[in-house]
Design a protein around this motif. Structure first.
Motif, mmCIF file in Angstrom:
data_model
loop_
_atom_site.group_PDB
_atom_site.id
_atom_site.type_symbol
_atom_site.label_atom_id
_atom_site.label_comp_id
_atom_site.label_asym_id
_atom_site.label_seq_id
_atom_site.Cartn_x
_atom_site.Cartn_y
_atom_site.Cartn_z
ATOM 1 N N GLY B 166 -13.358 21.781 18.288
ATOM 2 C CA GLY B 166 -13.874 23.007 18.910
ATOM 3 C C GLY B 166 -14.775 22.699 20.093
ATOM 4 N N MET B 167 -15.657 21.712 19.902
ATOM 5 C CA MET B 167 -16.598 21.370 20.977
ATOM 6 C C MET B 167 -15.882 20.810 22.196
ATOM 7 S SD MET B 167 -20.095 19.942 19.265
ATOM 8 C CE MET B 167 -19.296 18.813 18.131
ATOM 9 N N LYS B 168 -14.786 20.093 21.946
ATOM 10 C CA LYS B 168 -14.039 19.487 23.061
ATOM 11 C C LYS B 168 -13.087 20.475 23.733
ATOM 12 C CE LYS B 168 -14.127 14.703 21.391
ATOM 13 N NZ LYS B 168 -13.396 13.750 20.527
ATOM 14 N N SER B 169 -13.029 21.718 23.232
ATOM 15 C CA SER B 169 -12.043 22.672 23.762
ATOM 16 C C SER B 169 -12.532 23.361 25.036
ATOM 17 C CB SER B 169 -11.706 23.721 22.694
ATOM 18 O OG SER B 169 -12.737 24.697 22.610
ATOM 19 N N ASN B 170 -13.708 22.975 25.513
ATOM 20 C CA ASN B 170 -14.266 23.590 26.726
ATOM 21 C C ASN B 170 -14.352 25.105 26.621
ATOM 22 O OD1 ASN B 170 -14.654 21.166 28.214
ATOM 23 N ND2 ASN B 170 -12.430 21.096 28.579
ATOM 24 N N GLY B 171 -14.776 25.566 25.465
ATOM 25 C CA GLY B 171 -14.985 27.007 25.310
ATOM 26 C C GLY B 171 -13.729 27.809 25.047
ATOM 27 N N VAL B 172 -12.568 27.148 24.919
ATOM 28 C CA VAL B 172 -11.352 27.911 24.604
ATOM 29 C C VAL B 172 -11.508 28.562 23.232
ATOM 30 C CG1 VAL B 172 -8.864 27.818 24.183
ATOM 31 C CG2 VAL B 172 -9.871 26.489 26.045
ATOM 32 N N PHE B 173 -12.041 27.821 22.268
ATOM 33 C CA PHE B 173 -12.359 28.492 21.000
ATOM 34 C C PHE B 173 -13.652 27.959 20.389
ATOM 35 C CE2 PHE B 173 -9.337 25.135 19.860
ATOM 36 C CZ PHE B 173 -9.996 24.496 18.824
ATOM 37 N N SER B 174 -14.251 28.813 19.596
ATOM 38 C CA SER B 174 -15.514 28.458 18.956
ATOM 39 C C SER B 174 -15.458 28.821 17.481
ATOM 40 C CB SER B 174 -16.668 29.197 19.632
ATOM 41 O OG SER B 174 -16.438 30.592 19.543
ATOM 42 N N LEU B 175 -16.427 28.306 16.739
ATOM 43 C CA LEU B 175 -16.462 28.497 15.286
ATOM 44 C C LEU B 175 -17.803 29.100 14.880
ATOM 45 C CD1 LEU B 175 -14.906 25.038 14.479
ATOM 46 C CD2 LEU B 175 -13.938 27.219 13.719
ATOM 47 N N PRO B 176 -17.833 29.821 13.746
ATOM 48 C CA PRO B 176 -19.106 30.405 13.304
ATOM 49 C C PRO B 176 -20.084 29.294 12.916
ATOM 50 C CG PRO B 176 -17.264 31.219 11.962
ATOM 51 C CD PRO B 176 -16.742 30.086 12.779
ATOM 52 N N LYS B 177 -21.374 29.584 13.043
ATOM 53 C CA LYS B 177 -22.397 28.671 12.519
ATOM 54 C C LYS B 177 -22.944 29.281 11.238
ATOM 55 C CE LYS B 177 -23.657 26.368 16.767
ATOM 56 N NZ LYS B 177 -22.561 27.030 17.548
#
Lengths: 260, 260
Positions: B166-177
């Motif tokens: 997710g972190m390497k996706s350059n903001g394409v997708f994110s995950l809940p914290k």
């Protein structure tokens, strides 16, 4: 039972309409035909026979150990259960054979929505047991009785013993008579030996109460099945030791107590 | 799903009333609380909180491998499933812990009327597996991880890998914290590692279609859960080989296709 199951969730999709013999509404209907019938073991067919209706044939007891298989089962919607076929009631597996693909798909959808699916453990066990029984019946090299022949002999012996007790009861109770018929499965004329005995006491007695109070035999009385209390339903599928006890106690019934 | 199950037979006894957050009718109600929630993994509580209502807590995911066990489950009516506790979904066994005897008796009656009972094979297997796991957790002499510790480590490793992608996706997708919390079962501060990842793509993208069209990843989109299509639900419980494939494909998603 069918009425209880049908009414339980008070669905807007259907209502229980009672005895098919009395059904006279001009509406779409579903008729459930249980043949051989529970509790009386009689062979049944549809009775409403109108346009706009569908029949479900419950063939739970249509197996050679209980009744002559007089014709191939070929109705539009047929229900079967592992419970009565082999005695594995606790596995809770049944199956349906349905001609109309649309109805079959709706039945699958119902299973999916109500429970996602049936336990894999139960499916595996039922498939294995039914497979072994079917292989044994197909393989004519196998010596001795197959599963259904064994079951038929056992049921026939039990019914013989029960009828003997009935005859010696001096009319305190009697049992239904069934027509002997040609069984296509066994290739012989065979008797009906239903899974339940539909016992009738002499008039004026409450058969369920009589058996309970005189002999501590638990049965299910006629009123549960829409008939009078001279009738009661006795299981013929108990273990040997229990069945022998049943015979012993029945033989001792004098019909002097009336539990009404 | 709860709405589909509730509506299917069109019962006169109850109606599906939609999102509890929007419920404002002055009528008796049943509120279903799924905590941790499916699909987003959040910890939930009742929201209606009025007289004349009852809550059902669906605790399918309240196990140490998915979430910190912050307090003993002690609600009036709690549902659990073997499926999420141990992964034996195919056994189709769940259980309820219910404080009110009258309600518990009605639930037993429902099981009886709808199916007479649950497959004995399934019950035996579930009881045995749960017994072994419980014994192992109680026995402090056992070396190495118990079942839940093993599950938590596995889920934690998977979530670590997914978050990296997710972190390497350059903001394409994110995950809940999720908040780290004290788990009374393990006696440590632990993270939530839900059974589903609630993936969010950047604005303007349809996350479900994006994953399907760019990477052949089948997920379940936000609209199925009442939110917008930038969200989609991804299973975290696949087998290792499938999960590695998921990571590989997710890492390759560029977000250039928008399947809207």
């Amino acid at each position: 039972s069918y009425p209880e199951e049908t009414k339980f969730l008070r669905s807007e999709l259907y209502k229980w309409a009672g005895d098919a013999n009395c059904y006279d509404k001009d509406e779409p209907y579903v008729e459930v035909v249980t043949s051989p019938n529970n509790p009386d073991g009689s062979i049944r067919g549809t009775v409403v026979n109108r346009e706009g209706g569908k029949a479900i044939h419950d063939l739970a007891y249509y197996w050679p150990q209980y009744a002559p298989i007089t014709s191939k089962a070929d109705h539009d919607a047929m229900l079967f259960t592992f419970s009565k076929a082999t005695g594995h009631a606790g596995t809770r597996i049944g199956w349906a054979i349905v001609k109309d693909k649309v109805i079959a798909a709706k039945m699958v959808k119902f299973i999916e929505v109500s429970s996602i699916g049936v336990s894999r453990e139960a499916q595996l066990r039922a498939a294995k047991v039914l497979g072994v029984i079917a292989d044994e019946c197909r393989n004519t090299d196998v010596k001795g009785e197959n599963f259904f022949e064994y079951g038929r002999r056992l049921m026939s012996e039990r019914w013989g013993k029960l009828r003997e007790v009935g005859m010696k009861s001096n009319g305190v109770f009697s049992l239904p008579k069934y027509p002997r018929d040609y069984c296509k499965f066994t290739g012989e004329y065979t008797d009906s030996n239903p899974a339940f005995a539909w016992l009738k006491s002499k008039e004026g007695l409450n058969c369920e109460n009589l058996l309970r109070d005189e002999s501590k035999i638990i049965t299910r009385g006629g009123p549960s099945f829409g008939v009078d209390s001279t009738y009661t339903r006795v299981s013929m599928l108990s273990r040997d030791v229990e069945f022998e006890l049943l015979l012993e106690r029945l033989a001792a019934v004098r019909g002097t107590v009336n539990g009404n």
